[in-house]
Design an enzyme around this catalytic site. Structure first.
Site, PDB file in Angstrom:
ATOM      1  CD  GLU A  31      39.186  33.075  35.906  1.00 58.12           C
ATOM      2  OE1 GLU A  31      38.508  33.401  36.985  1.00 58.12           O
ATOM      3  OE2 GLU A  31      39.964  33.540  35.308  1.00 58.12           O
ATOM      4  CE  LYS A  56      46.738  40.966  49.879  1.00 59.69           C
ATOM      5  NZ  LYS A  56      47.449  39.769  49.707  1.00 59.69           N
ATOM      6  CB  CYS A  72      42.726  37.137  33.848  1.00 62.46           C
ATOM      7  SG  CYS A  72      43.898  38.288  32.888  1.00 62.46           S
ATOM      8  N   GLY A 107      42.279  40.279  40.126  1.00 63.80           N
ATOM      9  CA  GLY A 107      42.241  39.000  40.811  1.00 63.80           C
ATOM     10  C   GLY A 107      40.905  38.453  40.477  1.00 63.80           C
ATOM     11  CB  SER A 108      38.628  35.973  42.415  1.00 59.17           C
ATOM     12  OG  SER A 108      38.705  36.397  43.407  1.00 59.17           O
ATOM     13  CB  THR A 109      34.513  37.640  39.404  1.00 60.36           C
ATOM     14  OG1 THR A 109      34.974  37.909  38.225  1.00 60.36           O
ATOM     15  CG2 THR A 109      33.110  38.489  39.542  1.00 60.36           C
ATOM     16  CD  GLU A 167      41.623  45.388  34.293  1.00 61.50           C
ATOM     17  OE1 GLU A 167      41.017  44.242  33.646  1.00 61.50           O
ATOM     18  OE2 GLU A 167      41.740  46.352  33.774  1.00 61.50           O
TER      19      GLU A 167
HETATM   20  P1  NAP Z   1      42.090  36.376  44.437  1.00 59.94           P
HETATM   21  O1  NAP Z   1      41.930  35.226  45.080  1.00 59.94           O
HETATM   22  O2  NAP Z   1      40.869  37.503  43.997  1.00 59.94           O
HETATM   23  O3  NAP Z   1      43.141  37.337  45.034  1.00 59.94           O
HETATM   24  C1  NAP Z   1      43.778  38.253  44.403  1.00 59.94           C
HETATM   25  C2  NAP Z   1      44.346  39.362  45.363  1.00 59.94           C
HETATM   26  O4  NAP Z   1      43.278  39.902  46.367  1.00 59.94           O
HETATM   27  C3  NAP Z   1      45.369  38.490  46.317  1.00 59.94           C
HETATM   28  O5  NAP Z   1      46.539  39.478  46.795  1.00 59.94           O
HETATM   29  C4  NAP Z   1      44.660  38.365  47.671  1.00 59.94           C
HETATM   30  O6  NAP Z   1      45.293  38.149  48.749  1.00 59.94           O
HETATM   31  C5  NAP Z   1      43.504  39.485  47.682  1.00 59.94           C
HETATM   32  N1  NAP Z   1      42.426  39.349  48.397  1.00 59.94           N
HETATM   33  C6  NAP Z   1      41.802  38.043  48.616  1.00 59.94           C
HETATM   34  N2  NAP Z   1      40.695  38.316  49.480  1.00 59.94           N
HETATM   35  C7  NAP Z   1      40.620  39.802  49.789  1.00 59.94           C
HETATM   36  C8  NAP Z   1      39.510  40.555  50.371  1.00 59.94           C
HETATM   37  N3  NAP Z   1      38.716  40.114  50.861  1.00 59.94           N
HETATM   38  N4  NAP Z   1      39.903  41.899  50.406  1.00 59.94           N
HETATM   39  C9  NAP Z   1      40.963  42.376  49.623  1.00 59.94           C
HETATM   40  N5  NAP Z   1      41.759  41.531  49.039  1.00 59.94           N
HETATM   41  C10 NAP Z   1      41.609  40.201  48.887  1.00 59.94           C
HETATM   42  O7  NAP Z   1      42.846  35.809  42.859  1.00 59.94           O
HETATM   43  P2  NAP Z   1      44.099  35.181  42.413  1.00 59.94           P
HETATM   44  O8  NAP Z   1      43.711  33.629  43.019  1.00 59.94           O
HETATM   45  O9  NAP Z   1      45.246  35.865  43.096  1.00 59.94           O
HETATM   46  O10 NAP Z   1      44.107  35.289  41.090  1.00 59.94           O
HETATM   47  C11 NAP Z   1      43.206  34.512  40.198  1.00 59.94           C
HETATM   48  C12 NAP Z   1      42.128  35.539  39.733  1.00 59.94           C
HETATM   49  O11 NAP Z   1      42.576  36.678  39.323  1.00 59.94           O
HETATM   50  C13 NAP Z   1      41.326  34.628  38.522  1.00 59.94           C
HETATM   51  O12 NAP Z   1      40.051  34.966  38.710  1.00 59.94           O
HETATM   52  C14 NAP Z   1      41.971  35.504  37.213  1.00 59.94           C
HETATM   53  O13 NAP Z   1      41.143  35.664  36.113  1.00 59.94           O
HETATM   54  C15 NAP Z   1      42.076  36.820  37.995  1.00 59.94           C
HETATM   55  N6  NAP Z   1      43.051  37.726  37.118  1.00 59.94           N
HETATM   56  C16 NAP Z   1      42.461  38.684  36.308  1.00 59.94           C
HETATM   57  C17 NAP Z   1      43.149  39.406  35.564  1.00 59.94           C
HETATM   58  C18 NAP Z   1      42.646  40.585  34.677  1.00 59.94           C
HETATM   59  O14 NAP Z   1      43.442  41.369  34.322  1.00 59.94           O
HETATM   60  N7  NAP Z   1      41.481  40.902  34.711  1.00 59.94           N
HETATM   61  C19 NAP Z   1      44.753  39.194  35.558  1.00 59.94           C
HETATM   62  C20 NAP Z   1      45.076  38.365  36.299  1.00 59.94           C
HETATM   63  C21 NAP Z   1      44.363  37.361  37.078  1.00 59.94           C
HETATM   64  P3  NAP Z   1      45.886  36.860  49.262  1.00 59.94           P
HETATM   65  O15 NAP Z   1      46.312  36.118  48.116  1.00 59.94           O
HETATM   66  O16 NAP Z   1      46.998  37.193  49.993  1.00 59.94           O
HETATM   67  O17 NAP Z   1      44.848  36.295  50.232  1.00 59.94           O
END
Ligand code: NAP
Length: 499
Positions: free
Chosen positions: A402, A192, A303, A245-247, A268
């Site tokens: 962040e 996804k 991230c 994704g996000s915490t 992650e």
């Molecule tokens: P995000 O909002 O958490 O989204 C990540 C993924 O999760 C997207 O595919 C999103 O789908 C999906 N998602 C959202 N709500 C969900 C739910 N309730 N249940 C299941 N899946 C859900 O993060 P982002 O804005 O894409 O990315 C930024 C974040 O990622 C930052 O916090 C960054 O630090 C983190 N990140 C971490 C790493 C690491 O390796 N630690 C690497 C890269 C990024 P939709 O977008 O389609 O809603």
């Protein structure tokens, strides 16, 4: 620009791209069950890229059923490591053939410069598939010591159906980090992608089918996190879920796992990484240049971005001047200009607005040493200058929140103890960097920084052969290296009694 696309400009190519936004379920391109779509726009210039299938709970059911069917049939899960290796190497070759296209799709979707997606993201993803393909037939299982008359084997078993949920900042690469080991281990996968960056994932799904990976082994199901992501996380027949994704979303996935079938999670999540510059740094100019890379590369949408720079008093003023100077290397420009090496667009206007709000919130509390402005390029205002904010009060929220954009704070410290305390004063623990010419200090400080990766005399070091992931609320489980396989296999012990 490489291979067959070399004759035309990236912009021309972008206009001619045939983009198919339908999902890939059980080896077929499919509309969402209710034909719903969502529009995908490029932050580069606001242009409409494609209408993407907005998949439903029914589509999730179909994808999970297809993944389970093929897993049970064994046409991937039980063909053996050597056969899977061949298919994944074939996939890597096809990705390499299409690397310009994969890079262009990522740039269009999320705004990163083509000069980076062609050199970093696409080739890095190809190499990730090759690396796990080559790894998987070289791993040996175990025959531990057991009492006479018995033998036990400890084998790594694929888990079954694995869901992979990815963010938008490295759409292809982070997908590759998870798909390559999950598939190499013999699992069936449902990917996804983030709604803002689905295009390279869909092309990857097509290429996997072309490479001979059986239908249903890699499904790509676009849609919202709430419907598709959470649908997978709550599904009773999904055995494991790998997420970046996000915490906040990572915490929600923990709840979903507990509410459903206790599926295994690797998470992650976010970061707010510190970069410590001690006054015995050997080359302050290099430290400043690398600090700019660590904070502003990929528009700061990283991230592990080193967004908190902590500098010892003796070199503070000189460092600040050099850091501000080097931040200009990351001024935004046209991401489709092959010669532009700086930053691109942020992922969306909305995200640029959030980042701008964070800058404005800090403007009166500290000193803006560089940047601070939103720019309009190509008719889009999703661009922000690399921004350095110094002298914020210790408890200012910008030290802890962040931003996920091109914003770095700089603070001064006096002692090693103070530097370590400031660096660890965060809910995250993804990465940290430190600069010193004193070897003892390097070891001493590195051992006390709570971070999954510590980079000494460089920033944000990363490689295929080393694990990447976090402590604390940056999550658990590791991407990259042989350790990533642990996310996708279970250890099985089989005893034989023959005495
Ligand atoms: P995000 O909002 O958490 O989204 C990540 C993924 O999760 C997207 O595919 C999103 O789908 C999906 N998602 C959202 N709500 C969900 C739910 N309730 N249940 C299941 N899946 C859900 O993060 P982002 O804005 O894409 O990315 C930024 C974040 O990622 C930052 O916090 C960054 O630090 C983190 N990140 C971490 C790493 C690491 O390796 N630690 C690497 C890269 C990024 P939709 O977008 O389609 O809603």
């Amino acid at each position: 620009m490489t291979n067959q696309l070399a004759e035309r400009s990236w912009r021309q190519l972008a206009q001619e791209l045939p983009i198919d936004g339908r999902a890939i379920i059980n080896g077929e391109r499919k509309n969402a069950s209710d034909n719903a779509t969502f529009a995908s726009y490029s932050p580069i210039d606001g242009s409409h890229l494609a209408d993407i299938a907005s998949c439903t709970a029914q589509d999730v059911e179909q994808a999970v059923a297809a993944a389970r069917r093929v897993f049970n049939e064994g046409s991937w899960s039980r063909i053996g490591a050597v056969a899977r290796k061949q298919a994944l190497l074939h996939l890597a070759d096809l990705m390499e053939e299409h690397s310009d296209l994969l890079a262009l799709l990522d740039s269009l979707d999320m705004g990163k410069p083509i000069a980076q997606s062609t050199v970093v993201d696409a080739p890095g993803s190809v190499e990730t598939f090759r690396w796990y393909a080559e790894l998987v037939d070289k791993i040996t299982d175990e025959v531990p010591a057991t009492p006479p008359g018995s033998t036990a084997m400890v084998t790594r078993e694929p888990l079954g159906v694995v869901a992979v949920i990815t963010p938008w900042n490295y759409p292809l690469e982070i997908a590759a980090w998870k798909l390559a080991p999950a598939l190499a281990a013999g699992n069936s996968v449902i990917l996804k992608p983030a709604a803002q960056s689905t295009l390279s994932a869909l092309l990857l799904g097509d290429l996997a089918l072309k490479a001979g990976i059986p239908a249903g082994v890699l499904n790509v199901v676009p849609g919202s996190g709430r419907v598709v992501g959470e649908g997978l996380a709550l599904h009773m027949d999904v055995d494991a879920l790998a997420f970046t994704g996000s915490t906040a979303v990572a915490k929600r996935l923990l709840e979903c796992s507990g509410k459903s079938n206790m599926k295994r999670l690797s998470l992650e999540a976010g970061g707010k990484s510190a970069n410590l510059v001690f006054d015995d740094v050997e080359d302050l100019e290099t430290a400043a240049a690398k600090a700019a890379f660590g904070a502003f590369y990929n528009q700061g949408e990283v991230c592990s971005a080193n967004s908190r720079v902590l500098v010892q008093r003796g070199v503070y003023e000189r460092f600040l001047e050099a850091f501000a100077r080097h931040s200009a290397d990351y001024l935004p420009g046209d991401p489709l200009d092959q010669d532009h090496q700086g930053a691109g667009a942020l992922v969306s206007r909305e995200h640029a607005e959030d980042v701008q709000r964070a800058i404005e919130g800090a403007r009166g509390d500290g000193q803006i040493v560089a940047g601070g402005q939103r720019l309009n390029i190509n008719g889009s205002d999703a661009y922000i200058e690399p921004t350095i904010i110094a002298d914020l009060p210790a408890e200012h929220p910008l030290h802890r929140t962040e931003i996920f954009g091109p914003v770095a704070t700089v603070s001064v410290f006096d002692t090693e103890e103070e530097a370590i305390a400031l660096a660890n004063n965060t809910e995250y623990g993804l990465a940290a960097s430190l600069w010193t010419s004193n070897l003892s200090r390097a070891h001493r400080v590195a051992s006390r920084l709570v971070a999954g990766t510590v980079s000494v005399n460089t920033v944000d070091a990363l490689g295929l052969t080393t694990p990447f992931g976090g402590f604390k609320q940056s999550g658990f489980g590791r991407d990259l290296s042989a350790h990533a396989l642990d996310n996708y296999v279970g250890l099985k012990t089989t005893w034989f009694q023959h005495g």
